[in-house]
Design an enzyme around this catalytic site. Structure first.
Site, mmCIF file in Angstrom:
data_model
loop_
_atom_site.group_PDB
_atom_site.id
_atom_site.type_symbol
_atom_site.label_atom_id
_atom_site.label_comp_id
_atom_site.label_asym_id
_atom_site.label_seq_id
_atom_site.Cartn_x
_atom_site.Cartn_y
_atom_site.Cartn_z
ATOM 1 N N ASP A 80 -15.495 45.605 30.274
ATOM 2 C CA ASP A 80 -15.459 46.611 29.211
ATOM 3 C C ASP A 80 -16.867 47.122 28.892
ATOM 4 O OD1 ASP A 80 -16.285 44.189 28.079
ATOM 5 O OD2 ASP A 80 -14.433 43.896 26.984
ATOM 6 N N ASN A 136 -9.377 37.931 16.955
ATOM 7 C CA ASN A 136 -8.091 38.581 16.696
ATOM 8 C C ASN A 136 -7.195 38.544 17.933
ATOM 9 O OD1 ASN A 136 -9.301 40.417 18.399
ATOM 10 N ND2 ASN A 136 -9.027 42.203 17.054
ATOM 11 N N HIS A 194 -8.043 39.576 21.034
ATOM 12 C CA HIS A 194 -8.259 40.560 22.102
ATOM 13 C C HIS A 194 -8.803 39.890 23.353
ATOM 14 C CE1 HIS A 194 -12.525 41.713 20.430
ATOM 15 N NE2 HIS A 194 -12.679 40.864 21.419
ATOM 16 N N GLU A 236 -7.013 45.475 22.076
ATOM 17 C CA GLU A 236 -6.861 45.027 20.694
ATOM 18 C C GLU A 236 -5.379 44.775 20.370
ATOM 19 O OE1 GLU A 236 -9.368 44.101 19.187
ATOM 20 O OE2 GLU A 236 -11.043 45.515 19.185
#
Ligand code: F6R
Length: 239
Positions: free
Chosen positions: A67, A136, A138, A143
């Protein structure tokens, strides 16, 4: 799924480096996807040292990154590409390597996504995807809410993610280009690294509760070959 329990961050970095090094040494991988962030830093230091001291011909391995923040070119000091170059590629003679790093400053971001996928396809797919995990859930920058079949795409970063971006980023990135969950699931092997107690609740939810798009890492439950290398703190809520 196998889990390698490590005593602490340093042990995790060393064991992850050993794992990747062995995969390369035994010719089990010829293409590897790599993360950035805090978790893999020590792994890169150990792995670079191991590769430098070995006779392995690293030029036969292709690398891609997972990413990149939208807006940051590869030579931007805050880009993931720059970080990877500094921490790893520069230490193992990057010039000879087959590396594709996402360009967050590409004029046409959709084209950049397509070209990343095409490059991966030409490399014969990803043999080993090395991942971190966000608090979270990811993986890469997929996401919560991201469908499990996505390809490389532009992601709107969650608030939990942007909150962790240091204030030295001006402006703070709000989007990223990321390998999709579908792309990651096609990797032949997945290595997920986690360290620290802030990751404990999400490791439990991702791997000990039913899969849900709201916990992207839980998609890995359907993958046939996942190894988790995590320290005691990150595993403290897991059986
Ligand atoms: C970064 C990436 C992210 C990180 C995750 C954890 O390339 O893919 O998914 O792995 O945000 O980041 P750290 O390791 O900083 O806790």
């Amino acid at each position: 799924m196998s889990v390698i329990r490590c005593s602490d961050y340093s042990d995790m970095g060393r064991r992850a480096a050993d794992y990747v090094f062995d995969m390369i040494r035994c010719n089990r991988v010829s293409s590897v996807a790599l993360p950035t962030g805090k978790t893999p830093r020590l792994m890169y230091a150990f792995l670079a040292g191991q590769l430098r001291c070995s006779e392995i011909d690293i030029t036969r391995i292709s690398f891609v990154n997972l990413d990149e923040y939208v807006g940051l070119a590869n030579d931007h000091p805050q880009s993931f590409a720059y970080e990877l170059q500094k921490q790893f590629f520069s230490k193992i003679g990057m010039k000879q390597l087959a590396v594709r790093l996402l360009n967050g400053a590409a004029q046409d971001l959709s084209l950049e996504c397509r070209q990343h996928e095409e490059w991966i396809a030409r490399a014969g797919g990803i043999d080993l995807a090395v991942l971190g995990i966000g608090s979270n859930g990811h993986i890469a920058f997929n996401e919560p809410g991201t469908p499990f079949n996505t390809r490389t795409h532009i992601s709107d970063l969650a608030v939990a993610t942007t909150d962790r971006i240091p204030s030295s980023y001006a402006p703070k990135p709000s989007r990223a280009i990321t390998l999709g969950i579908g792309t990651i699931l096609e990797a032949r092997m997945v290595l997920l690294m986690a360290s620290g107690e802030e990751k404990a609740p999400i490791i439990r939810r991702a791997f000990h509760e039913p899969p849900s798009v709201f916990v992207p890492a839980s998609a890995l439950q359907s993958h046939p070959c996942v190894t988790i290398i995590a320290d005691r703190s990150a595993l403290r809520e897991s059986r």
